[in-house]
Design an enzyme around this catalytic site. Structure first.
Site, short mmCIF file in Angstrom:
data_model
loop_
_atom_site.label_atom_id
_atom_site.label_comp_id
_atom_site.label_asym_id
_atom_site.label_seq_id
_atom_site.Cartn_x
_atom_site.Cartn_y
_atom_site.Cartn_z
N HIS A 108 0.48 -0.79 0.24
CA HIS A 108 0.18 0.24 0.33
C HIS A 108 0.91 1.08 0.11
CE1 HIS A 108 1.04 1.00 4.07
NE2 HIS A 108 0.37 -0.65 4.48
N GLU B 223 -1.62 -7.98 7.86
CA GLU B 223 -0.38 -6.88 8.13
C GLU B 223 -0.75 -7.67 10.27
OE1 GLU B 223 2.17 -7.13 8.67
OE2 GLU B 223 3.31 -5.07 7.85
#
Length: 445
Positions: free
Chosen positions: A250, A326
């Site tokens: 990202h 994550e």
């Protein structure tokens, strides 16, 4: 009526298949042996094998079919027909066998008959319906907690076709009756042997190795080449279409420039203005290449924002996979490395020393590895042969890179990954993977 010329070598056709409802999941195989001259079905075998992958089930079906053929005539020639490109190419020696689950199965299959007695042919799925039906019957039986049983002996059916009547029927010759009984017994023995997991032919293979005669896995043989013992020169390349996962971290968040821990247990920050620009630049770069066919994203906001920008530019939608999130860094969320060293020194030392150790109140890398690998396997199964963009985070990208290279978990600490950087892993049907690292975001700012 089946006729066999005295002294002529008999030829069988073995059709085999396997399946898994989940890959891995509840799995089973099916195999059928036919007479090559008449097409008559001589033997069937099927079994539910518990939790396994499609490829393992396909190999188990091949082994069962070869054993059933050997039980009928160990001197026969065999033509194997399967709709599994992987098994056909690997057993023919054109693709290398790297996956640890496949190698022993290929060795076992190669030991049933001498290598020069068996040939392999790929067929479309619709031409393998008999074996596919048997595999599904076995999986259905396993779901019910039952063992697969044939509704009628196919060896007996073959004998009926040959004799024109059921074995032992009035007017049938004793020789034909004896042939039917022998065929039926051989078929049943093959199925029993398959269920026990034994290997017809292993004794012969061992003897061949000791005597220096034909060894199905010797260098220069097709199977030996596939197993990684090729003759002089390079082995044949795997030309199968890979499934390519393009890995996009990202764009930046407010926490990124100061390198603060930002996982799945923190504030779930949005992209910063710089991060949005990076996402737009990544989208332009991917659109220019024109190869991405599908997009899958982590559920966290920064990834969903990045995925939306890219997917809109490509004219695609995107899916969410929870396992691409994550790591949860627990009490370390929002802290710098120096701050963690000051506040949680013992936990940090343990975390740096072992992938099994978790951040204070968080998730270990070992746990992250397991769920990212599960996500990878699901995506590879769903999007086989396609190019898929995964929009995710530092740790999942590192995990996919490490597993592609066969690197140990410690390598996660030795990799730097910039925001909005791109990498790609191509996964081939024979278990090989090719990693490309494109970790340069200078053009994305």
């Amino acid at each position: 009526m089946t006729q066999h010329r005295p002294g002529a070598r008999r030829t069988f056709v073995v059709e085999a298949d396997g399946g898994s409802r989940g890959n891995p999941g509840p799995a089973g195989y099916g195999a059928v042996v036919r007479d090559a001259e008449t097409g008559q079905t001589l033997s069937e075998a099927a079994e539910y094998i518990g939790t396994a992958t499609n490829n393992v089930a396909e190999y188990r079906g091949l082994i069962a079919g070869l054993r059933a053929a050997r039980a009928l005539d160990p001197e026969a020639a065999v033509r194997v027909r399967m709709d599994s490109k992987l098994v056909v190419e690997q057993m023919s020696g054109r693709w290398k066998i790297k996956h640890p689950d496949m190698r022993p199965l290929a060795l076992e299959a190669g030991s049933v008959f001498p290598p020069d007695a068996v040939t392999y042919q790929w067929i479309p799925r619709e031409e393998n319906r008999h074996a596919d039906r048997l595999a599904n019957e076995a999986m259905d039986a396993g779901r019910r907690g039952e063992a697969w049983r044939p509704s009628d002996s196919t060896a007996e059916l073959a004998a009926r076709d040959e004799a024109g009547a059921a074995p032992g029927a009035p007017g049938e010759s004793p020789a034909r009756t004896a042939h039917a009984v022998d065929a039926r017994a051989a078929a049943r023995a093959a199925v029993r042997q398959s269920r026990r997991g034994g290997a017809y032919g292993s004794r012969e293979a061992d003897r061949a190795r000791l005597e220096g005669t034909t060894d199905p896995t010797a260098p220069g043989s097709a199977l030996g080449t596939a197993l990684g013992t090729p003759p002089m020169g390079w082995g044949a390349a795997d030309m199968g279409t890979p499934t390519t996962l393009v890995l996009l971290r990202h764009g930046e968040t407010p926490l990124t420039p100061s390198k603060r821990f930002s996982g799945s247990g923190g504030t779930d920050p949005e992209l910063s203005a710089a991060g949005l620009r990076q996402a737009e630049a990544a989208a332009a770069a991917l659109a220019a290449r024109g190869t991405v066919q599908d997009v899958v994203s982590s559920p966290l906001t920064r990834c969903r924002q990045t995925a939306r920008v890219v997917a809109d530019r490509l004219g695609l939608g995107f899916e969410i996979d929870e396992d691409l999130r994550e790591a949860d860094f627990g009490a370390w969320e929002g802290l710098t490395f120096a701050e963690v060293r000051e506040r949680h020194p013992d936990d940090l030392d343990a975390w740096l020393a072992s992938s099994e150790a978790a951040p204070t109140g968080g998730e270990s890398f070992a746990s992250v590895i397991r769920r990212v690998e599960a996500a990878r396997d699901r995506i590879l199964a769903r999007y086989a042969g396609r190019t898929v963009l995964l929009v995710t985070h530092v740790t999942p990208v590192k995990v996919l890179a490490c597993t592609a290279l066969g690197a140990p978990p410690e390598a996660l600490f030795r990799m730097e990954l910039s925001a909005a950087s791109l990498s790609a892993v191509a996964y081939y049907a024979d278990g090989n993977a090719s990693l490309r690292l494109l970790n340069d975001t200078a053009h994305l700012r």
